[in-house]
Structures are given as C-alpha cells and as structure tokens.
Design a protein around this motif. Structure first.
Motif, short mmCIF file in Angstrom:
data_model
loop_
_atom_site.label_atom_id
_atom_site.label_comp_id
_atom_site.label_asym_id
_atom_site.label_seq_id
_atom_site.Cartn_x
_atom_site.Cartn_y
_atom_site.Cartn_z
N LEU A 131 0.83 -1.21 0.00
CA LEU A 131 0.00 0.00 0.00
C LEU A 131 0.86 1.26 0.00
O LEU A 131 0.77 2.11 0.87
N LYS A 132 1.68 1.37 -1.03
CA LYS A 132 2.63 2.47 -1.14
C LYS A 132 2.06 3.71 -1.80
O LYS A 132 2.58 4.80 -1.63
N GLU A 133 0.99 3.56 -2.58
CA GLU A 133 0.45 4.68 -3.36
C GLU A 133 -0.83 5.21 -2.73
O GLU A 133 -1.59 4.45 -2.12
N LEU A 134 -1.09 6.50 -2.92
CA LEU A 134 -2.32 7.13 -2.46
C LEU A 134 -3.04 7.73 -3.66
O LEU A 134 -2.40 8.28 -4.55
N ARG A 193 -3.96 8.73 -8.98
CA ARG A 193 -2.95 8.95 -7.95
C ARG A 193 -2.85 10.44 -7.66
O ARG A 193 -3.22 11.27 -8.49
N GLU A 212 -10.78 8.21 -0.95
CA GLU A 212 -9.34 8.02 -0.94
C GLU A 212 -9.04 6.54 -0.77
O GLU A 212 -9.73 5.85 -0.02
N GLU A 243 -5.60 3.49 -0.82
CA GLU A 243 -4.19 3.12 -0.91
C GLU A 243 -4.11 1.93 -1.84
O GLU A 243 -5.05 1.12 -1.91
N ASP A 272 -1.19 -0.65 -4.52
CA ASP A 272 0.10 -0.98 -5.09
C ASP A 272 -0.05 -0.96 -6.61
O ASP A 272 -1.16 -0.97 -7.13
N PRO A 289 -7.51 3.95 3.39
CA PRO A 289 -6.33 4.31 4.16
C PRO A 289 -6.22 3.47 5.44
O PRO A 289 -7.22 3.19 6.11
#
Length: 105
Positions: free
Chosen positions: A9-12, A29, A55, A57, A59, A76
């Motif tokens: 879960l590196k991306e928002l 993104r 929103e 999260e 990968d 999140p």
C-alpha cells in the motif's frame, strides 16, 4: 474490523470512476496519474466495488500488456474500502455512474 496486511500500500489516490456493470474503474494517484483497477484487486469481502471520490491506498503492478494497474486496493490504513452505491456525489450533485441525474420521485 478486518485489515489487510499482505500489501505494501505504497500509493495514495482517489477513485475517479467506477463502472459497476463492467467490474473495473479508474484510480487517480495524487500526482494525477491514472490506473485501471479490476474488481478482483479490491481488498474487501463479498461483492467488490469502489465508491467514487473516496481516498484509497494501492500498489502498482504490470498487467499482461506491460501497462501499470492498481492492485491491493484498500481504504487508508489497509482497511476495506467503501463499496459503490450507484450514485456519485463528487461533482456537487447526485449522479449515477453513467453521469445522468437520478430519476425524480
């Protein structure tokens, strides 16, 4: 509440569009890059869908064509996201997923 920990879960980003009858949508993104997300990549139980405007999260993985797509999509904190409700309130007034106003009652 169930939490998914196998994903980085590196991306928002934000759910820009969800096409429920097709089982996929678009996540935008925070830098503006868009990624396709398939229903099977959503981290929740039962019927999988995404509420537009929320929103998330996620990968990023390469698909079979070599393009990037969103996987391990969660709210999140790694929690299950809100499902699609059939209406989009992100543009100031209720809209269906096809962009038409809901029927008047």
């Amino acid at each position: 509440m169930l939490r998914f920990s196998r994903c980085a879960l590196k991306e928002l980003g934000t759910v820009a569009r969800w096409l429920d009858e097709e089982g996929h949508g678009i996540i935008k993104r925070n830098d503006g890059t868009e990624f396709v997300v398939q229903q099977t990549s959503i981290k929740m139980g039962g019927y999988k869908s995404l509420a537009e405007g929320q929103e998330v999260e996620f990968d990023i993985e390469k698909d079979h064509h070599g393009g990037d797509h969103a996987v391990c999509v969660a709210a999140p904190g790694g929690y299950p996201p809100k499902p699609w409700s059939g209406r989009d309130f992100t543009h100031g007034s209720p809209q269906t997923h096809l962009g038409h106003p809901p029927p008047s009652s």
